[in-house]
Design a protein around this motif. Structure first.
Motif: not given
Length: 545
Positions: A424-438
């Motif tokens: 069970d993981m909470p949602d995070v605040l993320a720009d999904c494309e940028r986080v995938r890039q990181a």
């Protein structure tokens, strides 16, 4: 009989010793009677006040006190004599000031005592001149403030003006800074005790250019690179066609001037000119001016270097932008045409050699496009222009998408990607494309350093207000020196095969920090490396429990 005289002889010796100490003490020791007239005045008092003992004996104590303090001082002494206190420090409510024979006031520390049982009563004042100590304290305080002000200004114009403003009125009634502008030393900043007149001088600052070969004091300093201390009586300060601005400063000749070269790293940056309308400069003033000049030169040099760096960064960014724009079109064309060849091969078989070449060309074009994107991204990161559109995003989905793309790359080296995360993981605040890039940059970096057949573990830990992600490999690890450079742009460990441009970790750092997260690494030689980063929990940021 002899024994009965021994105490008296000892007392006499003690009295003589005390009298000698009091007489030669460097501190001023003054005794007055009940009417506050001087009855004792030691050598220290004569040195401090400038009077001989003969000149002050029988004179009122107020002779040694500035006129504005005389009335209150007499009342304080009288009140002290009536109290049960026999000794106390003076000036507890304010500074004590003394008055020399020449009319000069000076700061002092003093203590007073009285012999209450004596008749007549005697008051004793021990006073120390603290002029030098106060001057040293004020000097250090001024230089500390000057250093702080100059260090805070990185713009050239602001630095020049700060230098001039610092000098007035502490060191001068007017200050002019002449700065080296392509070999011409132009008046760049002006400060004046009369602010309105100073603004007028500032408007006229480009007038009266300095002839470096002439006999103007600034020209002399330019040639000698040594300070000048001048007075109106000297030939250095004169009103003529060669020196018209000297009379402009006060509508008359200044009484004294200090002209200093401003040098840093063996370069002459400018000249600092200090002028006083009245009064002379003493050695303490010259020392303070030279110290201010040293700090001013360093600040000017730093401001100039800062400006050069910004010019260089802007030029680099412009070049990268132009190159990236001009390269992407032909790169995309190469990639597209290579794809057309490969797509055509499905319908119409082509020689294997052609399809192999087309595959290599497309792969190279894709690598070039990725490099162009990285160059643009790192430029945006450094300029603070990397924008992220962070929204609540499912953490599990974010990880699955990133690892699904990277699994084939790891499989090529027989490396296993393993995910270690709670159910069970909470949602995070993320720009999904940028986080995938990181994430791609971090995992890709781990794959590059991991030996074949090893394992890379991606872990997730839920903290109070953020989620911590980690990527751990079993490579050779890094030394502490290598670790300190891990996120530097264009930096690559000597252990790499030089793939890429060394931008991946720098971009990952920019992306995570743009999300308000943190990123860091831990590593030891022979023990692999672990990279960590955090993202805010969406619910915590939005304020819902």
């Amino acid at each position: 009989m002899t024994k009965s005289h021994e105490p008296k002889a000892a007392d006499a010796i003690t009295d003589a010793i005390l009298a000698a100490i009091v007489t030669i003490s460097a501190d001023a020791i003054v005794c007055v009677d009940d009417s506050q007239r001087i009855i004792f005045f030691n050598e220290g008092a004569a040195t401090v006040f400038g009077y001989t003992a003969a000149e002050v004996m029988g004179q009122p104590l107020e002779l040694l006190i500035p006129e504005r303090f005389r009335g209150s001082h007499a009342k304080h002494v009288e009140s002290f004599g009536k109290s049960s206190v026999v000794a106390r420090r003076m000036g507890e409510r304010g500074q004590i000031s003394g008055l020399r024979k020449n009319g000069q006031e000076f700061p002092a520390e003093a203590a007073i005592s009285h012999l209450g049982a004596s008749d007549p009563r005697v008051f004793t004042v021990v006073l120390r001149d603290v002029t030098e100590r106060k001057h040293a304290h004020e000097t250090q305080q001024f230089l500390a403030e000057a250093g702080e002000i100059l260090a805070s200004s990185l713009g050239l114009e602001e630095t020049f003006r700060n230098v001039a403003r610092l000098a007035v009125p502490r060191l001068a009634d007017a200050c002019i800074v002449n700065v080296n502008q392509d070999g011409a030393f132009e008046r760049t900043a002006v400060a004046h005790v009369d602010e309105e007149y100073g603004r007028e001088l500032e408007r006229k600052r480009q007038q009266h250019p300095i002839d470096a070969s002439g006999d103007h004091p600034v020209a002399v300093v330019l040639r000698s690179l040594s300070p000048l201390i001048l007075s109106a009586a000297s030939t250095g300060l004169k009103a003529d066609r060669e020196h018209p601005e000297l009379t402009d400063i006060f509508n008359a000749l200044p009484s004294d001037a200090i002209i200093l070269p401003l040098r840093a790293r063996d370069q002459l940056l400018g000249v600092l000119s200090l002028y006083r309308k009245h009064g002379t400069y003493d050695p303490g003033d010259v020392f303070l001016a030279e110290e201010l000049g040293r700090r001013a030169a360093m600040a000017m040099d730093n401001a100039r270097l800062h400006e050069l760096v910004h010019v260089g960064v802007r030029a680099r960014d412009d070049m990268i932008g132009i190159v990236a724009h001009d390269l992407r079109n032909p790169v995309n064309a190469v990639r597209m045409l290579a794809g057309v060849i490969l797509d055509r091969e499905r319908d119409e078989p082509l020689p294997a050699e052609i399809t192999d070449y087309a595959a290599v060309i497309r792969q190279a074009a894709e690598q070039m496009d990725a490099l162009i994107r990285d160059l643009l991204d790192v430029t945006r990161v450094e300029a603070g222009r990397l924008k992220v559109d962070a929204i609540p995003y499912n953490t599990e989905e974010l990880l699955s998408d990133a690892l699904r793309t990277l699994s084939p790359v790891a499989a090529e080296k027989s490396i296993v990607l393993r995910l270690n995360a709670p159910d069970d993981m909470p949602d995070v605040l993320a720009d999904c494309e940028r986080v995938r890039q990181a994430m791609s940059n971090l995992v890709g970096n781990a794959i590059k350093f991991s030996p074949e057949g090893s394992e890379i573990v991606v872990s997730v830990t839920v903290l109070q207000v953020e989620v911590r992600f980690s990527v751990a490999d079993r490579g050779n690890g890094m030394t502490s020196d290598q670790l300190s450079h891990a996120f530097d742009r264009f930096w690559q460990s000597s252990r790499t095969d030089r793939q890429g441009a060394g931008l991946g970790l720098a971009i990952a750092k920019g992306i995570i920090e743009a999300h308000g997260g943190r990123i860091w690494a831990e590593s030891r030689p022979g023990a692999g490396s672990t990279f960590y980063f955090t993202l805010p929990i969406a619910e915590k940021v939005n304020g819902t429990p």
